[in-house]
Design a protein around this motif. Structure first.
Motif, PDB file in Angstrom:
ATOM      1  N   GLN A   1       0.862  -1.174   0.070  1.00  0.00           N
ATOM      2  CA  GLN A   1       0.010  -0.010   0.066  1.00  0.00           C
ATOM      3  C   GLN A   1       0.829   1.241  -0.003  1.00  0.00           C
ATOM      4  O   GLN A   1       1.918   1.144   0.614  1.00  0.00           O
ATOM      5  CB  GLN A   1      -0.870  -0.251   1.268  1.00  0.00           C
ATOM      6  CG  GLN A   1      -1.905   1.174   1.381  1.00  0.00           C
ATOM      7  CD  GLN A   1      -2.432   1.207   2.741  1.00  0.00           C
ATOM      8  OE1 GLN A   1      -1.903   0.661   3.899  1.00  0.00           O
ATOM      9  NE2 GLN A   1      -3.607   1.609   2.599  1.00  0.00           N
ATOM     10  N   PHE A   2       0.464   2.205  -0.626  1.00  0.00           N
ATOM     11  CA  PHE A   2       1.369   3.544  -0.575  1.00  0.00           C
ATOM     12  C   PHE A   2       0.406   4.527   0.239  1.00  0.00           C
ATOM     13  O   PHE A   2      -0.783   4.702  -0.089  1.00  0.00           O
ATOM     14  CB  PHE A   2       1.298   4.139  -1.990  1.00  0.00           C
ATOM     15  CG  PHE A   2       2.066   5.435  -2.047  1.00  0.00           C
ATOM     16  CD1 PHE A   2       3.359   5.587  -2.148  1.00  0.00           C
ATOM     17  CD2 PHE A   2       1.273   6.547  -1.931  1.00  0.00           C
ATOM     18  CE1 PHE A   2       3.761   6.710  -2.101  1.00  0.00           C
ATOM     19  CE2 PHE A   2       2.078   7.823  -1.875  1.00  0.00           C
ATOM     20  CZ  PHE A   2       3.171   8.028  -2.153  1.00  0.00           C
ATOM     21  N   VAL A   3       1.067   4.984   1.146  1.00  0.00           N
ATOM     22  CA  VAL A   3       0.499   5.983   1.947  1.00  0.00           C
ATOM     23  C   VAL A   3       1.023   7.247   1.940  1.00  0.00           C
ATOM     24  O   VAL A   3       2.283   7.237   2.088  1.00  0.00           O
ATOM     25  CB  VAL A   3       0.449   5.444   3.567  1.00  0.00           C
ATOM     26  CG1 VAL A   3      -0.441   6.497   4.264  1.00  0.00           C
ATOM     27  CG2 VAL A   3      -0.646   4.422   3.639  1.00  0.00           C
ATOM     28  N   TRP A   4       0.616   8.433   1.623  1.00  0.00           N
ATOM     29  CA  TRP A   4       1.304   9.648   1.205  1.00  0.00           C
ATOM     30  C   TRP A   4       1.901  10.173   2.441  1.00  0.00           C
ATOM     31  O   TRP A   4       1.455  10.058   3.704  1.00  0.00           O
ATOM     32  CB  TRP A   4       0.263  10.728   0.906  1.00  0.00           C
ATOM     33  CG  TRP A   4      -0.329  10.287  -0.366  1.00  0.00           C
ATOM     34  CD1 TRP A   4      -1.718   9.920  -0.880  1.00  0.00           C
ATOM     35  CD2 TRP A   4       0.326  10.657  -1.701  1.00  0.00           C
ATOM     36  NE1 TRP A   4      -1.871   9.739  -2.123  1.00  0.00           N
ATOM     37  CE2 TRP A   4      -0.733  10.199  -2.589  1.00  0.00           C
ATOM     38  CE3 TRP A   4       1.431  10.858  -2.375  1.00  0.00           C
ATOM     39  CZ2 TRP A   4      -0.323  10.291  -4.100  1.00  0.00           C
ATOM     40  CZ3 TRP A   4       1.677  11.111  -3.529  1.00  0.00           C
ATOM     41  CH2 TRP A   4       0.516  10.500  -4.390  1.00  0.00           C
ATOM     42  N   GLY A   5       3.147  10.202   2.194  1.00  0.00           N
ATOM     43  CA  GLY A   5       3.975  10.677   3.414  1.00  0.00           C
ATOM     44  C   GLY A   5       4.428   9.912   4.213  1.00  0.00           C
ATOM     45  O   GLY A   5       5.414  10.227   5.090  1.00  0.00           O
TER      46      GLY A   5
END
Lengths: 204, 204
Positions: free
Chosen positions: A195-199
């Motif tokens: 998963q990509f989570v911003w920041g």
DNA sequence: CTGCCTACCTGTTGG
DNA sequence: CCCAACAGGTAGGCA
């Protein structure tokens, strides 16, 4: 649906994060995807943090259980450069239940019925419920029980799934990818990305 | 492994609670026990509180179900004073699952394989899974399905078990006792006793 | 519907 | 420390 092989991918791809081969835990994953069959969920993208070593550190000891779904990886050279021969089927962002204690992955019905028909199975199984074997990014085979649950009207992978989740350290929001061989549709592949989570840099 | 009959037990036994015959819901239960085959769990002992009347008040109406495992008790005189003819096989402290909604009793493997061999069964059943018939402290017969679960590698009593738990009002921590006839090993007996909890009188 | 029953499956853990 | 055993689950069928 052009394939991009490893050499072309080693240069950075526009509108994507810097490409590093190890981001793709399904080796040489194909970028060119029909939007309907292969959506790119907003919540997910390729994760620069790498767990490749962790995976290899883990249980590579063979489970002595005769019923174990896992099989020995093929020699690596046997799996190199056959990415052109794979076509994506679908991907699924994992729900909390998919990685939780229910030990099952729900396969969205439209994908299940398109790619994994039950009852006339090519997986060697019986009438209802069959065994599907998938090759992972290491050439390791994963066998999952695939069946239909009448009660919930859904298609699921059950037996074997929890071991995959554990070994790949998958969490809710991560994405699993399903592919098949272009010419031999019975050869199935499974991959995943974080998963990509911003920041936030995921370093699981 | 001396037997102590009911008359010798009617005097108090050192290091035991006051002996009252009704503590033993398996009539005239044998105290002299080989430690390995017949452990005396620390958490359990004979319970002075008596449920004998409750048992008899309960469902003595015949279950109309044709598959009912229960049979009519023999006339009492037929069962008196044959305690010397019984030898203990093993006992099991009941887990929450053994008395819960799973409707099964797990038989510890070493006891199961020693006393209830499958596949060559004397219980009249088929290859895997047979019916075992046990006589209780009232001379009533209880028939249980006995089988092996491949997936969990365990031996279980299933069909009929939940009725026994219900009628005897068994709870987690209570102990079930399995005996057989000394000369006729095919005659099986089942008994039970309440969990002992220090300082608490169980009046279930 | 509910309760029972079979046949699976798995995480935990003590030996 | 590993793994067999088992405690605690599940789905699905059935009465």
């Amino acid at each position: 649906m052009d394939n991009i092989n490893i050499s072309s991918l080693s240069s950075s791809t526009p509108h994507k994060p810097h490409y590093i081969p190890e981001f793709y835990h399904h080796h040489h994953y194909n970028h060119q995807i029909p939007p309907q069959e292969h959506p790119s969920p907003m919540s997910s993208t390729y994760n620069p943090s790498l767990t490749f070593n962790l995976i290899q550190d883990e249980n590579d000891i063979d489970d002595p259980d005769q019923n174990d779904e896992r099989q020995q990886p093929l020699p690596p050279q046997q799996n190199l450069n056959d990415d052109d021969d794979k076509e994506p089927m679908f991907e699924k962002p994992l729900t909390p239940s998919d990685v939780g204690k229910l030990n099952r992955l729900v396969i969205p019905k439209q994908h299940a019925e398109k790619y994994f028909p039950l009852g006339g199975g090519g997986g060697g199984g019986g009438e209802s419920g069959l065994l599907l074997s998938f090759e992972d990014e290491l050439g390791k085979f994963w066998r999952f029980r695939y069946s239909y649950w009448n009660s919930s009207q859904s298609y699921v992978l059950t037996k074997g799934w929890s071991r995959y989740v554990k070994e790949k350290r998958l969490d809710a929001g991560d994405v699993v990818l399903f592919e098949r061989h272009r010419r031999d549709g019975d050869r199935l592949f499974i991959g995943w990305r974080r998963q990509f989570v911003w920041g936030i840099q995921h370093t699981r």
